[in-house]
Design an enzyme around this catalytic site. Structure first.
Site, PDB file in Angstrom:
ATOM      1  N   LYS A 137       0.836  -1.216   0.000  1.00 56.45           N
ATOM      2  CA  LYS A 137       0.000   0.000   0.000  1.00 56.45           C
ATOM      3  C   LYS A 137       0.868   1.263   0.000  1.00 56.45           C
ATOM      4  O   LYS A 137       0.613   2.205  -0.742  1.00 56.45           O
ATOM      5  CB  LYS A 137      -0.924   0.026   1.239  1.00 56.45           C
ATOM      6  CG  LYS A 137      -1.844  -1.182   1.352  1.00 56.45           C
ATOM      7  CD  LYS A 137      -2.806  -1.039   2.513  1.00 56.45           C
ATOM      8  CE  LYS A 137      -2.157  -0.961   3.881  1.00 56.45           C
ATOM      9  NZ  LYS A 137      -1.458  -2.185   4.309  1.00 56.45           N
ATOM     10  N   ARG A 148      -9.243   0.350   8.541  1.00 56.69           N
ATOM     11  CA  ARG A 148      -8.674  -0.959   8.879  1.00 56.69           C
ATOM     12  C   ARG A 148      -9.775  -1.927   9.319  1.00 56.69           C
ATOM     13  O   ARG A 148      -9.553  -3.107   9.429  1.00 56.69           O
ATOM     14  CB  ARG A 148      -7.699  -0.840  10.046  1.00 56.69           C
ATOM     15  CG  ARG A 148      -6.282  -0.381   9.709  1.00 56.69           C
ATOM     16  CD  ARG A 148      -5.494  -1.401   8.944  1.00 56.69           C
ATOM     17  NE  ARG A 148      -4.125  -1.581   9.346  1.00 56.69           N
ATOM     18  CZ  ARG A 148      -3.084  -0.883   8.901  1.00 56.69           C
ATOM     19  NH1 ARG A 148      -3.247   0.097   8.066  1.00 56.69           N
ATOM     20  NH2 ARG A 148      -1.868  -1.173   9.302  1.00 56.69           N
ATOM     21  N   ARG A 187      12.122  -5.278   4.853  1.00 58.01           N
ATOM     22  CA  ARG A 187      11.890  -3.869   4.481  1.00 58.01           C
ATOM     23  C   ARG A 187      12.809  -2.927   5.262  1.00 58.01           C
ATOM     24  O   ARG A 187      13.031  -3.111   6.455  1.00 58.01           O
ATOM     25  CB  ARG A 187      10.427  -3.524   4.771  1.00 58.01           C
ATOM     26  CG  ARG A 187      10.090  -2.070   4.493  1.00 58.01           C
ATOM     27  CD  ARG A 187       8.623  -1.859   4.387  1.00 58.01           C
ATOM     28  NE  ARG A 187       7.919  -1.998   5.656  1.00 58.01           N
ATOM     29  CZ  ARG A 187       6.607  -1.825   5.799  1.00 58.01           C
ATOM     30  NH1 ARG A 187       5.870  -1.543   4.752  1.00 58.01           N
ATOM     31  NH2 ARG A 187       6.042  -1.965   6.975  1.00 58.01           N
ATOM     32  N   ARG A 224      11.819  -0.791  10.779  1.00 62.98           N
ATOM     33  CA  ARG A 224      10.775  -0.426  11.749  1.00 62.98           C
ATOM     34  C   ARG A 224      10.696  -1.507  12.831  1.00 62.98           C
ATOM     35  O   ARG A 224      10.829  -2.697  12.535  1.00 62.98           O
ATOM     36  CB  ARG A 224       9.417  -0.319  11.034  1.00 62.98           C
ATOM     37  CG  ARG A 224       9.279   0.961  10.250  1.00 62.98           C
ATOM     38  CD  ARG A 224       8.070   0.981   9.329  1.00 62.98           C
ATOM     39  NE  ARG A 224       6.865   0.349   9.846  1.00 62.98           N
ATOM     40  CZ  ARG A 224       5.717   0.297   9.163  1.00 62.98           C
ATOM     41  NH1 ARG A 224       5.638   0.828   7.948  1.00 62.98           N
ATOM     42  NH2 ARG A 224       4.666  -0.283   9.673  1.00 62.98           N
ATOM     43  N   ARG A 257       0.764  -8.865  13.313  1.00 64.18           N
ATOM     44  CA  ARG A 257       0.067  -7.800  12.580  1.00 64.18           C
ATOM     45  C   ARG A 257      -0.781  -8.384  11.453  1.00 64.18           C
ATOM     46  O   ARG A 257      -1.927  -7.991  11.259  1.00 64.18           O
ATOM     47  CB  ARG A 257       1.079  -6.823  11.964  1.00 64.18           C
ATOM     48  CG  ARG A 257       1.669  -5.861  12.951  1.00 64.18           C
ATOM     49  CD  ARG A 257       2.839  -5.111  12.357  1.00 64.18           C
ATOM     50  NE  ARG A 257       2.519  -4.308  11.193  1.00 64.18           N
ATOM     51  CZ  ARG A 257       3.423  -3.911  10.286  1.00 64.18           C
ATOM     52  NH1 ARG A 257       4.676  -4.238  10.419  1.00 64.18           N
ATOM     53  NH2 ARG A 257       3.047  -3.172   9.276  1.00 64.18           N
TER      54      ARG A 257
END
Ligand code: AMP
Length: 214
Positions: free
Chosen positions: A13, A87, A126, A159, A170
């Site tokens: 996203k 969400r 990432r 992160r 998550r």
């Protein structure tokens, strides 16, 4: 035009939100980015937000609705790509209310569909630029110099919520909610599903652009 980007964490996203906003000169409003900025501030609300994000949990509605509501209203009259929000169904109803208030509609909801194991691989690899937010991947899209942003030279970081244990939490926490949202926008006739598993960001980007332009 108002577009929602829907997908599980790691579906792309953020990556596609940035690319689309550059190509079509639309505003990119990312709830994760908004919350991370709040979390960096030395305030009591910042502390609360940080705790939720770092545990991989959704930030409570009383915080996120206020933050996103204000930003969406400010962007009235401008084309927007909203990423990470809603969400769940409650947030979707809230978004409907705001859109009604500013006399706009959600024109398109793009669902980026990616399988669980690929999401885990994407998220744990990432890396994000501390300065401009550019996104890299240690294996699939490494920077020219390890740990350094190609665009601005700032350092890259992982992160806290991209650590494997949190990542899995998550994704699992989001799955049921995202499916309900998918149904919600499908019933409205504005849902487009894009298969992103084993597809490069460029391939997915072309598909999204084709949908928008048609
Ligand atoms: P993201 O950058 O979209 O992966 O979001 C990072 C984290 O921010 C999530 O794991 C949540 O803790 C929080 N977050 C982002 N968007 C929302 C939202 N719409 N509602 C609640 N929490 C959110």
């Amino acid at each position: 035009m108002n577009i929602i980007l829907l997908g599980l964490p790691g579906a792309g996203k953020g990556t596609h939100g940035i690319k689309l906003s550059e190509k079509y000169r639309m505003y990119h409003l990312s709830s994760g980015k908004v919350l991370r900025k709040v979390a960096r501030q030395n305030t009591s609300i910042g502390e609360v937000v940080k705790r939720y994000i770092n545990r991989g949990l959704l930030v409570p509605d009383e915080i996120i609705l206020k933050l996103m509501g204000a930003r969406i209203e400010k962007l009235a009259g401008k084309s927007k790509i909203i990423d990470g929000f809603p969400r769940d169904i409650r947030q979707a109803y809230f978004l409907d209310d705001i859109m009604e208030r500013i006399e706009e509609e959600i024109d398109l909801c793009i669902y980026l569909k990616v399988e669980f194991q690929e999401l885990v691989t994407r998220l744990t690899g990432r890396r994000v630029c501390r300065f401009d937010g550019s996104i890299y991947h240690v294996k699939y899209d490494p920077p020219q110099k390890e740990g350094v942003c190609d665009k601005c030279g700032a350092s890259l970081y992982q992160r806290d919520d991209d650590k494997e244990e949190i990542v899995k939490k998550r994704i699992k926490a989001s799955a049921g909610k995202i499916n309900k949202l998918k149904d919600y926008y499908e019933n409205r006739g504005i849902l487009k599903v894009i298969e992103g598993t084993k597809k490069s960001p460029d391939e997915v980007q072309i598909k999204i652009e084709n949908i928008i332009e048609s």
